[in-house]
Design an enzyme around this catalytic site. Structure first.
Site, PDB file in Angstrom:
ATOM      1  N   ARG A 291      34.729  52.010 -16.045  1.00  0.00           N
ATOM      2  CA  ARG A 291      36.128  51.619 -15.862  1.00  0.00           C
ATOM      3  C   ARG A 291      36.199  50.109 -15.644  1.00  0.00           C
ATOM      4  O   ARG A 291      35.432  49.553 -14.846  1.00  0.00           O
ATOM      5  CB  ARG A 291      36.708  52.355 -14.657  1.00  0.00           C
ATOM      6  CG  ARG A 291      38.174  52.089 -14.341  1.00  0.00           C
ATOM      7  CD  ARG A 291      38.548  52.901 -13.111  1.00  0.00           C
ATOM      8  NE  ARG A 291      39.964  52.925 -12.834  1.00  0.00           N
ATOM      9  CZ  ARG A 291      40.540  52.340 -11.787  1.00  0.00           C
ATOM     10  NH1 ARG A 291      39.806  51.628 -10.942  1.00  0.00           N
ATOM     11  NH2 ARG A 291      41.842  52.453 -11.581  1.00  0.00           N
TER      12      ARG A 291
ATOM     13  N   GLU B 204      47.846  52.291 -10.033  1.00  0.00           N
ATOM     14  CA  GLU B 204      48.422  52.794  -8.778  1.00  0.00           C
ATOM     15  C   GLU B 204      49.915  52.450  -8.684  1.00  0.00           C
ATOM     16  O   GLU B 204      50.363  51.749  -7.784  1.00  0.00           O
ATOM     17  CB  GLU B 204      47.658  52.236  -7.571  1.00  0.00           C
ATOM     18  CG  GLU B 204      46.243  52.776  -7.473  1.00  0.00           C
ATOM     19  CD  GLU B 204      45.524  52.361  -6.203  1.00  0.00           C
ATOM     20  OE1 GLU B 204      44.722  53.159  -5.687  1.00  0.00           O
ATOM     21  OE2 GLU B 204      45.759  51.227  -5.735  1.00  0.00           O
TER      22      GLU B 204
ATOM     23  N   GLU C 120      39.643  56.830  -8.658  1.00  0.00           N
ATOM     24  CA  GLU C 120      39.147  55.895  -7.645  1.00  0.00           C
ATOM     25  C   GLU C 120      38.769  56.691  -6.404  1.00  0.00           C
ATOM     26  O   GLU C 120      39.569  57.461  -5.884  1.00  0.00           O
ATOM     27  CB  GLU C 120      40.205  54.859  -7.249  1.00  0.00           C
ATOM     28  CG  GLU C 120      40.492  53.811  -8.285  1.00  0.00           C
ATOM     29  CD  GLU C 120      41.377  52.700  -7.716  1.00  0.00           C
ATOM     30  OE1 GLU C 120      41.377  52.498  -6.474  1.00  0.00           O
ATOM     31  OE2 GLU C 120      42.085  52.056  -8.500  1.00  0.00           O
TER      32      GLU C 120
END
Length: 394
Positions: free
Chosen positions: A78, A175, A298
């Protein structure tokens, strides 16, 4: 996530790949591919500052960190992308994470057989629930901003394609619980009544739809289609997830068919409600409602967490140790793989190689997967812990 750190930066020769093939038995004809990833966005910054990584299982030989992690089962990397990163942010350190930095790094991992998961921040700086600043050079009215965003997504995907990097996953925003591209795209999921909340989501939906159209534009120009993700935090909070996604789609600007994958952050540090049981409840409900793949994109767990500001972790039965790091991730993988209809498809550990930011923003001292030796500063050596193997055999 974001955390401010001091720079340590000198490059290492790239050694032979040890990353396993990302296509295990049955891929393409049997079980769906399961993404086992690490966020390695800061790795080159550390290398450029003199960091080297040592494989303790191979007699302390120096190797690229991705090869050590690849031996441990990693099949995905990522990487975050900022728009125009520049000084004066943090003394110039964060001039990184732009296209000129991220494309060569993606190429390095792609050529070793890893799936590449690109995490768009849509900002010149960190984007997370507390900040989502619009790039300084972008428009400040809605429709010109949406047009610029669409063009940026399309052109940047073409840049990766022209560099020989086919992206597997693309997260349009990082997010984005409180939206993105503030102030125009900021949202409040707690607004009542529902009609007012949906109206509040309309600008965000317009912008996110523009980014999604940028992916379509790039595919029409020859880019291999990536899987499109929406990523918000607190994956354990079912009320948040159901309210947020229903508000987005109720605007009429974004359809459920517009994204392919859910991505969630799931950390044990910010509230004891972030339990494995709550994560399972949330992912299960979303799988039944939307019938889409889900990833935990995450997470991390501490090896050291005994400072005065350290809070109780959400799963206190898991030890604060290297063994605990392995157990935490294995438990998350078990939850994700238990999602109905086989829709649990991946887990990513956040920044395991960041030797000069070992707490990774938590109140704990050390959550990375390498022990940092600073005795020969400015050179720093990262010695692999057993937890680099957290994805092996799972």
């Amino acid at each position: 996530m974001m955390w401010l750190v001091n720079v340590v930066a000198a490059s290492l020769p790239l050694l032979a790949s040890a990353i396993p093939s990302p296509n295990p038995p049955g891929y393409g004809g049997g079980e769906p591919f399961f993404y086992k990833g690490h966020d390695l966005s800061s790795l080159k910054i550390l290398e450029d500052g003199g960091a080297v990584y040592v494989d303790t299982e191979r007699g302390n030989v120096t190797r690229p960190a991705e090869d050590i992690l690849g031996d441990g089962g990693m099949n995905t990397v990522r990487l975050r992308l900022w728009v125009y990163p520049k000084a004066p942010y943090d003394g110039g350190y964060y001039e990184s994470y732009g296209l000129n930095y991220t494309i060569p790094l993606a190429k390095r991992f792609h050529d070793k057989g890893c799936k590449i998961y690109l995490d768009y921040h849509f900002s010149d700086y960190w984007a997370d629930p507390s900040k989502q600043a619009t790039p300084e050079e972008w428009p400040t009215t809605l429709h010109p901003l949406a047009s610029t965003l669409r063009d940026y997504v399309s052109s940047s995907l073409l840049d990766f394609h022209n560099a020989g990097v086919d992206l597997a996953l693309v997260s349009l925003g990082n997010e984005i619980r409180h939206g993105m591209l503030w102030p125009l795209g900021e949202v409040d999921v707690d607004i009542q009544p529902a009609a007012a909340r949906v109206a509040n989501f309309t600008n965000l939906a317009t912008l996110w739809a523009a980014a999604r159209n940028g992916v379509r534009d790039a595919v029409k120009c020859g880019v291999q289609k990536p899987q499109v993700m929406i990523h918000i935090d607190d994956g354990w909070n079912l009320t948040l997830q159901e309210t947020w996604f229903s508000s987005l789609t109720a605007t009429g600007e974004v359809k459920t068919s517009d994204w392919d994958i859910f991505g969630f952050s799931f950390y044990p540090f910010y509230g004891t409600a972030a339990t494995l049981a709550n994560l399972k409840t949330s992912l299960t409900a979303l799988a039944y409602k939307y019938n889409k793949p889900l990833h935990v994109v995450e997470t991390d767990w501490p090896d050291i967490c005994n400072g005065p500001s350290a809070l109780e972790l959400s799963e206190p039965s898991i030890p604060i140790s290297v063994a605990g790091q392995i157990q935490w991730v294995h438990d998350i993988i078990n939850v994700v793989k238990s999602v109905p209809r086989g829709l649990g498809r991946g887990v990513d550990y956040w920044e395991p190689t960041w030797l000069n930011n070992t707490g990774l923003g938590s109140a704990c001292q050390d959550t990375i997967l390498f022990g940092a030796d600073w005795s020969k500063y400015p050179k720093v050596t990262g010695y692999s812990r057993d937890s680099v193997n957290m994805f092996k055999g799972v």
